[in-house]
Enzyme design. Sequence first.
Site, PDB file in Angstrom:
ATOM      1  N   HIS A  58     -13.390 -25.277 -19.074  1.00 57.73           N
ATOM      2  CA  HIS A  58     -13.764 -24.209 -19.763  1.00 57.73           C
ATOM      3  C   HIS A  58     -13.849 -24.365 -21.355  1.00 57.73           C
ATOM      4  O   HIS A  58     -14.386 -23.534 -21.878  1.00 57.73           O
ATOM      5  CB  HIS A  58     -12.550 -22.922 -19.609  1.00 57.73           C
ATOM      6  CG  HIS A  58     -11.551 -23.353 -20.346  1.00 57.73           C
ATOM      7  ND1 HIS A  58     -10.325 -24.131 -19.920  1.00 57.73           N
ATOM      8  CD2 HIS A  58     -10.947 -23.142 -21.780  1.00 57.73           C
ATOM      9  CE1 HIS A  58      -9.257 -24.376 -20.601  1.00 57.73           C
ATOM     10  NE2 HIS A  58      -9.886 -23.786 -21.818  1.00 57.73           N
ATOM     11  N   HIS A  73     -16.193 -23.653 -26.516  1.00 56.90           N
ATOM     12  CA  HIS A  73     -15.480 -22.906 -25.582  1.00 56.90           C
ATOM     13  C   HIS A  73     -16.370 -21.977 -24.867  1.00 56.90           C
ATOM     14  O   HIS A  73     -17.024 -21.196 -25.121  1.00 56.90           O
ATOM     15  CB  HIS A  73     -14.368 -21.950 -26.201  1.00 56.90           C
ATOM     16  CG  HIS A  73     -13.309 -21.783 -25.770  1.00 56.90           C
ATOM     17  ND1 HIS A  73     -13.083 -20.856 -24.725  1.00 56.90           N
ATOM     18  CD2 HIS A  73     -12.005 -22.189 -25.762  1.00 56.90           C
ATOM     19  CE1 HIS A  73     -11.982 -20.716 -24.383  1.00 56.90           C
ATOM     20  NE2 HIS A  73     -11.374 -21.531 -24.701  1.00 56.90           N
TER      21      HIS A  73
END
Length: 151
Positions: A58, A73
Amino acid sequence: MTLAVHSPVAGTTIPLGEVPDPVFAQAMVGPGVAVRPEGGRADAVAPIDGTVATLHPHAFVVAADDGRAVLVHLGIDTVKQQGEGFSLHVVQGESVRAGQPVVSWDPDAVTAAGYSPVVPVIALDATDGTLTAPGPGAAVSAGDELFTWSG
């Protein structure tokens, strides 16, 4: 020297203050720009030339040769997805070029799982005033210049 930081995803820019996470919204890890991604499965690409310093499904950090590093992110709280829906294309320690695919993901699946798909792009350890960024609402494609970092 100025470092051009490219958007890892296609979408629309939003101010960090609108990211639904206080760590990013208050620029605790550094200044930057967030991108509200377009839907559908896509590759998140490297924002700069450098080395993959940190790699999670992620999130990832690419460090330039001069030591400056950029955090990408993919969504907020997406660590809770434990990698589901994310496919890595590189390994930690690998050299990458700006625009090179790093992770495949699906912002629509992130939304369906109950998380925000917003993508903060953070200049780690940068100081205020060293970034030059577009205003909110700018449309960007993956690989387009997102902001410049003086330093």
